[in-house]
Write a protein that holds these residues in place. Structure first.
Motif, PDB file in Angstrom:
ATOM      1  N   GLY A 107       3.296   5.420   3.883  1.00 59.75           N
ATOM      2  CA  GLY A 107       2.274   6.445   4.064  1.00 59.75           C
ATOM      3  C   GLY A 107       2.005   6.664   5.535  1.00 59.75           C
ATOM      4  N   GLU A 108       0.866   7.236   5.828  1.00 62.42           N
ATOM      5  CA  GLU A 108       0.469   7.482   7.219  1.00 62.42           C
ATOM      6  C   GLU A 108      -0.602   6.482   7.613  1.00 62.42           C
ATOM      7  OE1 GLU A 108      -0.053  11.535   9.049  1.00 62.42           O
ATOM      8  OE2 GLU A 108      -2.151  10.889   8.998  1.00 62.42           O
ATOM      9  N   VAL A 109      -0.433   5.894   8.812  1.00 60.60           N
ATOM     10  CA  VAL A 109      -1.429   4.969   9.342  1.00 60.60           C
ATOM     11  C   VAL A 109      -2.054   5.599  10.580  1.00 60.60           C
ATOM     12  CG1 VAL A 109      -1.833   2.720  10.393  1.00 60.60           C
ATOM     13  CG2 VAL A 109      -0.275   2.904   8.465  1.00 60.60           C
ATOM     14  N   ARG A 110      -3.385   5.706  10.574  1.00 63.78           N
ATOM     15  CA  ARG A 110      -4.159   6.154  11.732  1.00 63.78           C
ATOM     16  C   ARG A 110      -5.045   4.986  12.138  1.00 63.78           C
ATOM     17  NH1 ARG A 110      -5.605  12.221  11.920  1.00 63.78           N
ATOM     18  NH2 ARG A 110      -3.891  13.123  10.745  1.00 63.78           N
ATOM     19  N   ALA A 111      -4.849   4.511  13.373  1.00 64.60           N
ATOM     20  CA  ALA A 111      -5.604   3.347  13.834  1.00 64.60           C
ATOM     21  C   ALA A 111      -5.729   3.368  15.344  1.00 64.60           C
ATOM     22  CB  ALA A 111      -4.911   2.062  13.389  1.00 64.60           C
ATOM     23  N   ASP A 112      -6.719   2.639  15.845  1.00 59.21           N
ATOM     24  CA  ASP A 112      -6.826   2.442  17.284  1.00 59.21           C
ATOM     25  C   ASP A 112      -5.819   1.384  17.732  1.00 59.21           C
ATOM     26  OD1 ASP A 112      -8.936   4.293  17.510  1.00 59.21           O
ATOM     27  OD2 ASP A 112     -10.398   2.757  16.984  1.00 59.21           O
ATOM     28  N   VAL A 168      -5.307  -2.144  12.213  1.00 61.46           N
ATOM     29  CA  VAL A 168      -4.481  -2.358  11.026  1.00 61.46           C
ATOM     30  C   VAL A 168      -3.423  -3.397  11.361  1.00 61.46           C
ATOM     31  CG1 VAL A 168      -2.867  -1.335   9.380  1.00 61.46           C
ATOM     32  CG2 VAL A 168      -4.826  -0.006  10.176  1.00 61.46           C
ATOM     33  N   THR A 169      -3.319  -4.422  10.511  1.00 58.07           N
ATOM     34  CA  THR A 169      -2.284  -5.440  10.657  1.00 58.07           C
ATOM     35  C   THR A 169      -1.459  -5.456   9.371  1.00 58.07           C
ATOM     36  OG1 THR A 169      -3.687  -6.782  12.078  1.00 58.07           O
ATOM     37  CG2 THR A 169      -1.810  -7.885  11.048  1.00 58.07           C
ATOM     38  N   ILE A 170      -0.154  -5.236   9.524  1.00 57.79           N
ATOM     39  CA  ILE A 170       0.775  -5.287   8.395  1.00 57.79           C
ATOM     40  C   ILE A 170       1.560  -6.588   8.535  1.00 57.79           C
ATOM     41  CG2 ILE A 170       2.699  -4.138   7.235  1.00 57.79           C
ATOM     42  CD1 ILE A 170       1.675  -1.493   8.499  1.00 57.79           C
ATOM     43  N   ARG A 171       1.271  -7.547   7.671  1.00 58.62           N
ATOM     44  CA  ARG A 171       1.882  -8.878   7.746  1.00 58.62           C
ATOM     45  C   ARG A 171       3.346  -8.872   7.299  1.00 58.62           C
ATOM     46  NH1 ARG A 171      -0.758 -11.644  11.259  1.00 58.62           N
ATOM     47  NH2 ARG A 171      -2.979 -11.680  10.881  1.00 58.62           N
ATOM     48  N   VAL A 227       0.855  -1.182   0.000  1.00 54.06           N
ATOM     49  CA  VAL A 227       0.000   0.000   0.000  1.00 54.06           C
ATOM     50  C   VAL A 227       0.892   1.234   0.000  1.00 54.06           C
ATOM     51  CG1 VAL A 227      -1.733   1.351   1.251  1.00 54.06           C
ATOM     52  CG2 VAL A 227      -1.886  -1.151   1.234  1.00 54.06           C
ATOM     53  N   ILE A 228       0.706   2.078  -0.994  1.00 54.88           N
ATOM     54  CA  ILE A 228       1.374   3.368  -1.064  1.00 54.88           C
ATOM     55  C   ILE A 228       0.272   4.400  -0.861  1.00 54.88           C
ATOM     56  CG2 ILE A 228       2.840   4.906  -2.433  1.00 54.88           C
ATOM     57  CD1 ILE A 228       4.072   2.116  -1.857  1.00 54.88           C
ATOM     58  N   GLY A 229       0.192   4.970   0.334  1.00 57.48           N
ATOM     59  CA  GLY A 229      -0.871   5.918   0.649  1.00 57.48           C
ATOM     60  C   GLY A 229      -1.259   5.814   2.112  1.00 57.48           C
ATOM     61  N   ASN A 230      -2.284   6.539   2.492  1.00 62.77           N
ATOM     62  CA  ASN A 230      -2.708   6.605   3.889  1.00 62.77           C
ATOM     63  C   ASN A 230      -3.760   5.558   4.206  1.00 62.77           C
ATOM     64  OD1 ASN A 230      -1.003   8.810   4.155  1.00 62.77           O
ATOM     65  ND2 ASN A 230      -2.611  10.260   3.655  1.00 62.77           N
ATOM     66  N   ILE A 231      -3.727   5.082   5.465  1.00 61.12           N
ATOM     67  CA  ILE A 231      -4.667   4.072   5.933  1.00 61.12           C
ATOM     68  C   ILE A 231      -5.330   4.588   7.203  1.00 61.12           C
ATOM     69  CG2 ILE A 231      -4.938   1.713   6.770  1.00 61.12           C
ATOM     70  CD1 ILE A 231      -2.303   1.058   5.266  1.00 61.12           C
ATOM     71  N   ASN A 232      -6.669   4.574   7.222  1.00 60.37           N
ATOM     72  CA  ASN A 232      -7.455   4.946   8.398  1.00 60.37           C
ATOM     73  C   ASN A 232      -8.366   3.778   8.725  1.00 60.37           C
ATOM     74  OD1 ASN A 232      -6.723   7.899   8.546  1.00 60.37           O
ATOM     75  ND2 ASN A 232      -7.578   7.805   6.483  1.00 60.37           N
ATOM     76  N   ARG A 250       7.236  -4.444   6.489  1.00 60.97           N
ATOM     77  CA  ARG A 250       7.998  -3.205   6.312  1.00 60.97           C
ATOM     78  C   ARG A 250       7.043  -2.014   6.290  1.00 60.97           C
ATOM     79  NH1 ARG A 250      10.760  -3.276   1.129  1.00 60.97           N
ATOM     80  NH2 ARG A 250       8.979  -4.490   0.450  1.00 60.97           N
ATOM     81  N   PHE A 251       7.445  -0.946   6.990  1.00 60.79           N
ATOM     82  CA  PHE A 251       6.634   0.259   7.067  1.00 60.79           C
ATOM     83  C   PHE A 251       7.523   1.480   6.968  1.00 60.79           C
ATOM     84  CE2 PHE A 251       4.824   3.755   9.482  1.00 60.79           C
ATOM     85  CZ  PHE A 251       3.625   3.907   8.836  1.00 60.79           C
ATOM     86  N   ASP A 252       7.106   2.454   6.155  1.00 61.96           N
ATOM     87  CA  ASP A 252       7.828   3.707   6.026  1.00 61.96           C
ATOM     88  C   ASP A 252       6.798   4.824   6.038  1.00 61.96           C
ATOM     89  OD1 ASP A 252       9.711   5.668   5.582  1.00 61.96           O
ATOM     90  OD2 ASP A 252       9.919   5.245   3.448  1.00 61.96           O
TER      91      ASP A 252
END
Length: 82
Positions: A61-66, A51-54, A42-47, A73-75
């Motif tokens: 991008g930006e991740v907003r989550a509870d 959120v689970t990144i395997r 995913v290239i972009g923001n996640i709301n 990998r995350f950048d």
């Protein structure tokens, strides 16, 4: 879907996560009230609520989550409650 019982012993269905498969690449914003499991890219923001990144996933991008679980990998920026 999985299910559990509430305090009145009534079965309540729990929604399944939205899954971004290993062979899928998304450019853009993802918005979800429930949970998202990312196996692809995913290239972009996640709301989302959860959120689970395997392990095999990549997010830029930006991740907003509870709740956020990162195994891949995350950048980018993270804004979480837990």
């Amino acid at each position: 879907m999985s299910a559990k019982k509430d305090k009145n012993n009534v079965v309540v269905a729990k929604p399944s996560p939205s899954i971004i498969g290993e062979d899928l690449k998304i450019n853009g914003e993802l918005n979800c009230k429930g949970s998202i499991e990312i196996q692809g890219s995913v290239i972009g923001n996640i709301n989302s609520h959860i959120v689970t990144i395997r392990e095999e996933a990549f997010v830029n991008g930006e991740v907003r989550a509870d709740v956020l679980n990162v195994k891949g990998r995350f950048d980018g920026k993270i804004k979480v409650k837990e």
